[in-house]
Design an enzyme around this catalytic site. Structure first.
Site, short mmCIF file in Angstrom:
data_model
loop_
_atom_site.label_atom_id
_atom_site.label_comp_id
_atom_site.label_asym_id
_atom_site.label_seq_id
_atom_site.Cartn_x
_atom_site.Cartn_y
_atom_site.Cartn_z
N GLU A 1 0.81 -4.04 -2.21
CA GLU A 1 1.63 -2.90 -2.35
C GLU A 1 2.25 -2.60 -1.22
OE1 GLU A 1 2.37 -1.47 -5.01
OE2 GLU A 1 0.82 -2.33 -6.40
N TYR B 1 2.12 7.16 -3.88
CA TYR B 1 2.49 5.98 -4.68
C TYR B 1 1.14 4.67 -4.23
CZ TYR B 1 3.93 1.36 -6.35
OH TYR B 1 3.80 0.06 -6.51
N ASP C 1 7.28 4.93 -8.93
CA ASP C 1 8.20 4.21 -7.64
C ASP C 1 9.59 4.29 -8.40
OD1 ASP C 1 8.15 2.08 -9.72
OD2 ASP C 1 7.45 0.73 -8.25
#
Ligand code: SF4
Length: 381
Positions: free
Chosen positions: A47, A130, A148
């Site tokens: 991520e 996020y 996102d």
């Protein structure tokens, strides 16, 4: 604005939407290396690497990084220089620095085990809502919806939401909507499915509505012009920056790199701040130019390297162009033949060919490439 999506998808419709999207994801998801693992460290790493960076660019970095630092402890204990070297070329180096700081924090505060509660995860450097939601849902199956750019675009189209999606209140509203749509049985798969839909089908340009599993529920498609959602954001005008860089060169092929500049101060750095532009990594002697590149570079070299005016010749290299966020950077770089590399505290003398062994920014890498091309061309003559 929230009501658009929520009132459109309730009860049976919402159930049907979830079922169709998850079925589509199971069948069509890309085979990505991080999808083969469920441990929070691997999810977290992917991520962070994927922020502002394309999947294809991330894959080789991800695999190399995991092979060298297979777990939190290995990352926490590594020399920072090595972490940055393995990140070299991926950009946004604060991500790598924060990643290691967070790994050290996990070792110090959580005995090396990735924390499973939201508060502890969000307290780690570099992890925002996020990334926290992605780790919580994918690694631990917790009901946290990710939001996102891809997911926001899908939501804006599903509900024909207008306006700047990044505007704070609208973004919060989208976050709540994402939470309402989240499949409580499979939050990790759901989040990935929404992101995959945005990345592969509901793309910014030319969304493929004909093959979209959400088509039946989508207001933007019904409007006939899905691409007009979300509204385009006004981009800030690019700032033009000119730098001059010196590539010293000895007969044995050695060059000089200055040490990574220190930490940023609290005040926002200027657009042409060299430390920012070289990502606080090893770099060639570089100066921001106001008017006269040659004169200003000569003055700089006299000050930093004690290279006195008139004692060296500046041989121009190919111009380097580099775009970073709102900045368009042009680097006028010059090769300077010297008998030996001057001794500067904290500086490094390396062979130009050995750039891969040192953490440097893409900007520095481009300058090195221009210098290498010049050297190769000179050798062929
Ligand atoms: S139908 Fe078209 S616009 Fe709507 S979510 Fe699917 S791809 Fe996006």
């Amino acid at each position: 604005m929230r009501e658009y999506v929520v009132t459109m998808l309730t009860g049976g419709e919402l159930t049907s939407f979830r079922r169709q999207l998850l079925a589509w994801f199971r069948q069509f998801q890309r085979d990505l290396p991080w999808r083969r693992r469920k441990d929070p460290y691997a999810i977290w790493l992917s991520e962070i690497m994927l922020q502002q960076t394309r999947v294809a660019a991330v894959i080789p970095y991800y695999e190399r990084f995991l092979a060298r630092f297979p777990d939190v402890r290995a990352l926490a204990e590594a020399p920072q220089e090595e972490v940055l070297r393995l990140w070299s070329g991926l950009g946004y180096y604060s991500r790598a620095r924060n990643l290691q700081k967070a790994a050290q924090q996990i070792v110090a505060l959580h005995s090396g085990e990735f924390p499973q509660d939201e508060e502890s995860i969000l307290a780690l450097p570099g992890i925002g809502s996020y990334t926290g939601a992605a780790i919580l849902s994918i690694a631990f199956g917790a009901k946290h919806a990710v939001l996102d750019g891809n997911v926001a675009r899908v939501l804006a189209r599903l509900g024909t939401i207008r306006g700047d999606l990044r505007e704070s209140r609208r973004w919060q509203s989208l976050q709540r909507t994402a939470g309402d749509l989240l499949d409580p049985q499979s939050p990790g798969a759901w989040n990935q499915a929404m992101m995959e839909l945005g990345a592969m089908v509901c793309t910014p340009r030319a969304p493929q509505c004909r093959v979209c599993p959400a088509a039946k529920f989508c207001r933007a498609r019904q409007s006939g012009d899905p691409e007009s959602f979300p509204e385009k954001r006004k981009k800030p005008e690019a700032v033009q920056i000119v730098l001059a860089a010196a590539v010293l060169h000895t007969p044995r092929g050695q060059t000089l790199l200055l040490s990574p500049p220190g930490k940023k101060t609290e005040t926002k750095p200027a657009a042409d701040d060299i430390a920012t532009l070289v990502s606080r990594l090893w770099h060639f002697p570089t100066v921001a130019i106001r008017k006269d590149a040659l004169a200003e570079l000569r003055n700089f070299l006299a000050g930093v390297l004690s290279l006195k005016n008139g004692t060296f010749h500046l041989q121009p290299l190919a111009k380097v162009r580099h775009a970073v966020t709102y900045r368009n950077v042009t680097v006028l770089s010059f090769r300077i033949a010297v008998a030996k590399i001057p001794h500067i505290r904290g500086a490094k003398s390396i062979r130009l060919e050995d750039f891969a062994k040192v953490p440097v920014s893409n900007l520095t890498r481009k300058i090195a490439r221009a210098a290498l091309q010049k050297t190769e061309a000179a050798e062929q003559q």
